[in-house]
Design a protein around this motif. Sequence first.
Motif, mmCIF file in Angstrom:
data_model
loop_
_atom_site.group_PDB
_atom_site.id
_atom_site.type_symbol
_atom_site.label_atom_id
_atom_site.label_comp_id
_atom_site.label_asym_id
_atom_site.label_seq_id
_atom_site.Cartn_x
_atom_site.Cartn_y
_atom_site.Cartn_z
ATOM 1 N N ASN A 81 0.826 -0.928 -0.200
ATOM 2 C CA ASN A 81 -0.173 -0.450 -0.473
ATOM 3 C C ASN A 81 0.983 1.209 0.290
ATOM 4 O O ASN A 81 2.014 1.474 1.134
ATOM 5 N N GLU A 82 0.715 2.458 -0.920
ATOM 6 C CA GLU A 82 1.997 3.675 -1.092
ATOM 7 C C GLU A 82 0.921 3.851 0.229
ATOM 8 O O GLU A 82 2.568 4.855 0.519
ATOM 9 N N SER A 83 -0.268 4.978 0.830
ATOM 10 C CA SER A 83 0.117 5.422 1.959
ATOM 11 C C SER A 83 -1.470 5.363 2.502
ATOM 12 O O SER A 83 -2.392 5.274 2.359
ATOM 13 N N PRO A 84 -0.545 4.550 3.510
ATOM 14 C CA PRO A 84 0.423 4.651 4.408
ATOM 15 C C PRO A 84 1.595 3.949 3.644
ATOM 16 O O PRO A 84 0.773 2.371 3.384
ATOM 17 N N ARG A 85 2.675 3.792 3.738
ATOM 18 C CA ARG A 85 3.201 2.878 3.101
ATOM 19 C C ARG A 85 3.292 1.697 3.995
ATOM 20 O O ARG A 85 4.410 1.778 5.191
ATOM 21 N N ARG A 86 3.214 0.626 4.025
ATOM 22 C CA ARG A 86 2.805 -1.028 4.139
ATOM 23 C C ARG A 86 2.822 -1.725 3.415
ATOM 24 O O ARG A 86 1.888 -2.461 2.356
ATOM 25 N N VAL A 87 2.207 -3.487 4.524
ATOM 26 C CA VAL A 87 2.267 -4.583 3.663
ATOM 27 C C VAL A 87 1.170 -5.091 3.714
ATOM 28 O O VAL A 87 0.672 -4.492 4.075
ATOM 29 N N ALA A 88 0.219 -4.453 2.711
ATOM 30 C CA ALA A 88 -1.140 -4.319 2.222
ATOM 31 C C ALA A 88 -1.798 -5.846 2.141
ATOM 32 O O ALA A 88 -3.293 -6.072 3.178
ATOM 33 N N GLU A 89 -1.427 -6.813 1.292
ATOM 34 C CA GLU A 89 -1.671 -8.299 1.267
ATOM 35 C C GLU A 89 -0.308 -9.109 1.070
ATOM 36 O O GLU A 89 0.469 -8.530 0.181
ATOM 37 N N VAL A 90 -0.957 -10.506 1.286
ATOM 38 C CA VAL A 90 0.065 -11.426 1.025
ATOM 39 C C VAL A 90 -0.848 -12.437 0.942
ATOM 40 O O VAL A 90 -1.116 -13.010 1.043
ATOM 41 N N LYS A 91 -0.317 -12.926 -0.767
ATOM 42 C CA LYS A 91 -0.780 -13.835 -1.657
ATOM 43 C C LYS A 91 0.201 -15.107 -1.273
ATOM 44 O O LYS A 91 1.495 -14.610 -2.119
ATOM 45 N N ILE A 92 -0.492 -16.376 -1.097
ATOM 46 C CA ILE A 92 0.527 -17.351 -0.729
ATOM 47 C C ILE A 92 -0.331 -18.826 -1.698
ATOM 48 O O ILE A 92 -1.335 -19.289 -1.704
ATOM 49 N N ASP A 93 0.383 -19.581 -2.711
ATOM 50 C CA ASP A 93 -0.280 -20.782 -3.538
ATOM 51 C C ASP A 93 0.215 -21.265 -3.349
ATOM 52 O O ASP A 93 2.040 -21.869 -3.716
ATOM 53 N N PHE A 94 0.454 -21.949 -2.496
ATOM 54 C CA PHE A 94 0.905 -23.857 -1.754
ATOM 55 C C PHE A 94 0.539 -24.934 -2.691
ATOM 56 O O PHE A 94 -0.532 -24.886 -3.405
ATOM 57 N N ASP A 95 1.692 -25.422 -3.522
ATOM 58 C CA ASP A 95 1.249 -26.862 -4.186
ATOM 59 C C ASP A 95 1.533 -28.002 -3.048
ATOM 60 O O ASP A 95 3.084 -28.582 -3.403
ATOM 61 N N TYR A 96 0.825 -28.934 -3.573
ATOM 62 C CA TYR A 96 1.021 -30.119 -2.966
ATOM 63 C C TYR A 96 0.601 -31.167 -3.806
ATOM 64 O O TYR A 96 0.749 -31.871 -3.227
ATOM 65 N N SER A 97 1.112 -31.165 -5.151
ATOM 66 C CA SER A 97 0.360 -31.739 -5.317
ATOM 67 C C SER A 97 1.453 -32.923 -6.078
ATOM 68 O O SER A 97 1.044 -34.042 -6.491
#
Length: 134
Positions: A81-97
């Motif tokens: 996120n730019e204002s305020p500068r911070r982590v807005a989202e963490v996306k994690i795609d796990f693959d256990y195939s």
Amino acid sequence: MTKMTSKYVGGLRTENTHLQSGNRIITDAPLDNHGKGEAFSPTDLLATALCDCIFTITGITAQTYNFSIDGATAQIEKIMNESPRRVAEVKIDFDYSMCNLNEKQQTIIRRIPETCPVSRSLSAEVKQTITFKF
């Protein structure tokens, strides 16, 4: 108690040492924030820590219930996120195939992110989008 040291080495870079093992991690400011982007940024480490925490808890669970997640992978995306500068989202795609997990094991794994200490430590303002491929 785990102890670490950190040293600012200049040029928007730090060197961090895990005292028990001696392992080191270098951080660098990202390109979009005056840095060279030559190493993980501190916020990259935050996103990676979430993934690694989930993997660690999953590994402990797999040992407990006698199945393997060896070879599982994940793709991590950090959205700022730019204002305020911070982590807005963490996306994690796990693959256990590649792990040949049954339905019960898959159900157990899907519940793990809510028990991860890193996940629980993040502000509710940080969206955590976690997907699984079995």
